[in-house]
Design a protein around this motif. Sequence first.
Motif, short mmCIF file in Angstrom:
data_model
loop_
_atom_site.label_atom_id
_atom_site.label_comp_id
_atom_site.label_asym_id
_atom_site.label_seq_id
_atom_site.Cartn_x
_atom_site.Cartn_y
_atom_site.Cartn_z
N ARG A 93 0.83 -1.22 0.00
CA ARG A 93 0.00 0.00 0.00
C ARG A 93 0.86 1.25 0.00
O ARG A 93 0.50 2.25 -0.65
CB ARG A 93 -0.93 -0.03 1.21
N LEU A 94 1.98 1.20 0.70
CA LEU A 94 2.89 2.35 0.71
C LEU A 94 3.44 2.61 -0.68
O LEU A 94 3.44 3.74 -1.17
CB LEU A 94 4.03 2.10 1.70
N VAL A 95 3.90 1.55 -1.34
CA VAL A 95 4.48 1.70 -2.68
C VAL A 95 3.43 2.18 -3.67
O VAL A 95 3.67 3.10 -4.47
CB VAL A 95 5.10 0.36 -3.15
N VAL A 96 2.24 1.59 -3.62
CA VAL A 96 1.17 1.98 -4.55
C VAL A 96 0.77 3.44 -4.31
O VAL A 96 0.63 4.23 -5.25
CB VAL A 96 -0.05 1.06 -4.39
N GLY A 97 0.58 3.80 -3.04
CA GLY A 97 0.16 5.16 -2.73
C GLY A 97 1.18 6.21 -3.14
O GLY A 97 0.83 7.21 -3.78
N VAL A 98 2.44 5.97 -2.80
CA VAL A 98 3.49 6.93 -3.14
C VAL A 98 3.67 7.00 -4.65
O VAL A 98 3.84 8.09 -5.22
CB VAL A 98 4.81 6.54 -2.44
N THR A 99 3.61 5.86 -5.32
CA THR A 99 3.76 5.84 -6.78
C THR A 99 2.62 6.59 -7.45
O THR A 99 2.85 7.40 -8.37
CB THR A 99 3.81 4.39 -7.30
N ALA A 100 1.39 6.33 -7.01
CA ALA A 100 0.23 6.99 -7.62
C ALA A 100 0.31 8.50 -7.44
O ALA A 100 0.16 9.26 -8.41
CB ALA A 100 -1.06 6.45 -7.01
N LEU A 101 0.58 8.94 -6.23
CA LEU A 101 0.69 10.38 -5.98
C LEU A 101 1.87 10.98 -6.73
O LEU A 101 1.75 12.03 -7.36
CB LEU A 101 0.84 10.63 -4.48
N GLY A 102 3.02 10.30 -6.66
CA GLY A 102 4.23 10.83 -7.27
C GLY A 102 4.13 10.95 -8.78
O GLY A 102 4.46 12.00 -9.36
N VAL A 103 3.67 9.90 -9.44
CA VAL A 103 3.57 9.92 -10.90
C VAL A 103 2.51 10.92 -11.36
O VAL A 103 2.71 11.67 -12.32
CB VAL A 103 3.26 8.51 -11.44
#
Length: 225
Positions: A93-103
């Motif tokens: 969830r951390l990776v998905v959340g940070v990736t979604a927001l970041g990209v």
Amino acid sequence: MEKWRWDRFFETFPYIWDGLLVTIQFTLLGSLVAYVLGLFFAIVRGMRIPVIDQLLWAFIEFVRSTPLLVQIFFLYWVVRPDLLGALPVDTQRLVVGVTALGVHYACYTSEVYRAGIEAVPTTQWEAARALSLPVTRTWTDVILPQAIPRVLPALGNYTIAMFKEVPLLSAIVVLDMVYQVKTVYAASAGGAGPEAWFAVGLTFFALSYPCSILVRKVQQRVGTV
């Protein structure tokens, strides 16, 4: 109509604090990804490499034209099982959340960076070429030190916007402020009432508004593009 209950308003804050650190964590990590990736996008597009430039433009326009929530669901339900399935669920969830927001926000910050780079006078590029500076040194020593200060206010505004969109991650069970409040009041009649949501909104305002004032002061000092 149910009467407003101040006791319920104040008892919400301990649960908000539990999710506040999570909200800030995702904001900071997402901003870091957005700043670095956005700068990469801007530099690559500035090189105008055939095909790559068109593909990157199409990707940026696609991301900017689709809702962040849909992108979060796509990463979580389509990409995550194959690429992150071996990791602990919280890490996924951390990776998905940070990736979604970041990209998502990188596609906006890339345009901000491009505007800052294009605002650098052409004489600076010409001087770098006249001195036979390598491309890397031209970017790191000449162009970016002049371009980045110009775009700091815009980057700050996007960070504030990202902070207010972290609650979208509650859809994939990220334990931010919104999810904490929803979970606490899930079993009560009517769920989290207006008192609880007003407390959450007040917390966002108390953190976002001072940051927006700071961004305006930075803008007055360094200017913007």
